[in-house]
Design a protein around this motif. Sequence first.
Motif, PDB file in Angstrom:
ATOM      1  N   ALA A  96      52.886 134.996  41.445  1.00 22.39           N
ATOM      2  CA  ALA A  96      51.202 134.948  41.547  1.00 22.39           C
ATOM      3  C   ALA A  96      50.183 134.578  40.359  1.00 22.39           C
ATOM      4  N   ALA A  97      49.131 134.967  40.371  1.00 20.15           N
ATOM      5  CA  ALA A  97      48.185 134.943  38.950  1.00 20.15           C
ATOM      6  C   ALA A  97      47.291 135.981  38.642  1.00 20.15           C
ATOM      7  N   ALA A  98      46.987 135.471  37.372  1.00 18.80           N
ATOM      8  CA  ALA A  98      47.014 137.186  36.769  1.00 18.80           C
ATOM      9  C   ALA A  98      45.501 136.456  35.452  1.00 18.80           C
ATOM     10  N   VAL A  99      44.850 136.922  35.203  1.00 21.44           N
ATOM     11  CA  VAL A  99      44.109 137.387  34.441  1.00 21.44           C
ATOM     12  C   VAL A  99      43.521 138.452  33.279  1.00 21.44           C
ATOM     13  N   LEU A 100      43.711 138.450  32.152  1.00 21.45           N
ATOM     14  CA  LEU A 100      43.320 139.841  30.981  1.00 21.45           C
ATOM     15  C   LEU A 100      41.852 138.996  30.639  1.00 21.45           C
ATOM     16  N   ILE A 101      41.233 140.054  30.797  1.00 19.05           N
ATOM     17  CA  ILE A 101      39.843 139.750  30.132  1.00 19.05           C
ATOM     18  C   ILE A 101      39.609 140.793  29.052  1.00 19.05           C
ATOM     19  N   ASP A 102      39.049 139.744  27.806  1.00 19.37           N
ATOM     20  CA  ASP A 102      38.635 140.522  27.288  1.00 19.37           C
ATOM     21  C   ASP A 102      37.319 141.193  26.672  1.00 19.37           C
ATOM     22  N   LEU A 103      37.061 142.133  26.728  1.00 21.41           N
ATOM     23  CA  LEU A 103      36.169 142.812  26.667  1.00 21.41           C
ATOM     24  C   LEU A 103      35.920 143.051  25.394  1.00 21.41           C
ATOM     25  N   PRO A 104      34.325 142.705  25.106  1.00 17.14           N
ATOM     26  CA  PRO A 104      33.408 142.691  24.724  1.00 17.14           C
ATOM     27  C   PRO A 104      33.350 143.477  24.083  1.00 17.14           C
ATOM     28  N   ALA A 105      32.929 143.842  22.285  1.00 16.60           N
ATOM     29  CA  ALA A 105      32.576 145.669  21.947  1.00 16.60           C
ATOM     30  C   ALA A 105      31.065 145.100  22.061  1.00 16.60           C
ATOM     31  N   GLU A 106      30.932 146.871  22.502  1.00 17.60           N
ATOM     32  CA  GLU A 106      29.693 147.326  22.544  1.00 17.60           C
ATOM     33  C   GLU A 106      29.263 146.755  23.778  1.00 17.60           C
ATOM     34  N   LEU A 107      29.666 146.796  24.519  1.00 16.03           N
ATOM     35  CA  LEU A 107      29.190 146.510  26.338  1.00 16.03           C
ATOM     36  C   LEU A 107      27.542 147.555  26.449  1.00 16.03           C
ATOM     37  N   THR A 151      46.082 139.823  39.735  1.00 18.13           N
ATOM     38  CA  THR A 151      45.921 140.680  39.146  1.00 18.13           C
ATOM     39  C   THR A 151      44.848 141.217  37.843  1.00 18.13           C
ATOM     40  N   VAL A 152      44.391 141.921  37.413  1.00 17.15           N
ATOM     41  CA  VAL A 152      43.001 141.836  36.252  1.00 17.15           C
ATOM     42  C   VAL A 152      43.463 142.910  35.525  1.00 17.15           C
ATOM     43  N   TRP A 153      43.876 142.164  34.159  1.00 19.51           N
ATOM     44  CA  TRP A 153      43.383 142.606  33.299  1.00 19.51           C
ATOM     45  C   TRP A 153      42.914 142.942  32.480  1.00 19.51           C
ATOM     46  N   LEU A 154      42.707 144.300  31.766  1.00 13.99           N
ATOM     47  CA  LEU A 154      41.154 144.619  31.210  1.00 13.99           C
ATOM     48  C   LEU A 154      41.220 145.616  29.998  1.00 13.99           C
ATOM     49  N   ALA A 155      40.927 144.526  28.617  1.00 17.60           N
ATOM     50  CA  ALA A 155      41.878 144.954  27.374  1.00 17.60           C
ATOM     51  C   ALA A 155      40.851 144.987  26.530  1.00 17.60           C
ATOM     52  N   GLY A 156      40.728 146.207  25.548  1.00 21.08           N
ATOM     53  CA  GLY A 156      40.083 145.866  24.652  1.00 21.08           C
ATOM     54  C   GLY A 156      39.110 147.262  24.070  1.00 21.08           C
TER      55      GLY A 156
END
Length: 351
Positions: free
Chosen positions: A149-160, A182-187
């Motif tokens: 499978a495929a996954a994406v790690l998304i960097d959450l920008p600061a102060e959205l 599979t999506v991972w939000l991090a930050g």
Amino acid sequence: MTTGVRWWAEPPPGRTSYLADVDPDLLSVGLDPLPAGAPAVVRFHPAAGRTVAQYVGAFLDALDRAAVELFPRWLPGAERLDGRSELGLAAARALAGRLAAQSEHFGPFLADTADRALRGAPAAPGRFPAEVRARGLGSILASAYSRFAAAVLIDLPAELTPDDERALVGAAEWLAGHGRFTVWLAGPALRFVDRIPTVRITLPVYLKDLAAGPALSPAAAEPPPALLTWPPLAGLPRADSPAEQALERALAPHDWAAGRCWNHEFDWHLLAKTYRLDLFWPADGVVVEVDGDDHRSRWKYADDRRRDVQLQLLGHDVLRFTNEQVLHDPTAAALTIRDLLQLRRSSHSPK
């Protein structure tokens, strides 16, 4: 690598999760190289101020470029096809059709992507709906790395802003629902959207040790990351690294450069993290690292120092060049490598 921790399996597959209390740069160290059993992971660095459609479009456009550069790894049998001839293009379409008949790939999209990869042509706007592109590109990514499978790690920008956060989360949910990522939000923590499940993953020991160590950082400020980054393919210089490509061109004509391995996975201990070496001469014990902008991040920089020490303790010599050094004068970099190889070979003590 045998660490007993499969942290990537803790968030639910095929869904969007927020990974709490973990730096995405630290996770990036743990994903290089891709651990056995993990999905194929790309890292997305979105900018603030976009709509859901704009986030999705930016991700799919970047992933499409990655799929083209990863060709022909995801299409078995296409290694020697010539994109300049109609015969080569027809053969690529036939191979794509055959693969689609035996898998979950969508034949027309796979054939179109193979055709464009051979011809070096961009994607035609509107040729396929976004849903088809997301599903097709996810399947191509997984196939390129022989992963399930495929996954994406998304960097959450600061102060959205509230609208930015809602749009980015909406795009993440869209990718999970339509692309089966599979999506991972991090930050930074989500402040305005509360429907995303929070997962606290169990980090492997080497990542915990790295996080607990001194806060090493390079003198230069960290540059903005690329929009999308994806893992290199073993045996080849990175397709998205002009510096690695330039160094390979400088090395290729010389007999003394024989025996090199690009992006080699080096298992040095049964219970330790596998190292991915940019360029390695196994018979001579020479390691060459070509450092891009990501090596200026805090955790990558600290991990590099640890790796260098361990490789030296194992009897290897390590040379490091920045991308800028290689691109400025690839011949000089190659000659420095030659001098070290000759020194190692003349000492009659290859490792």
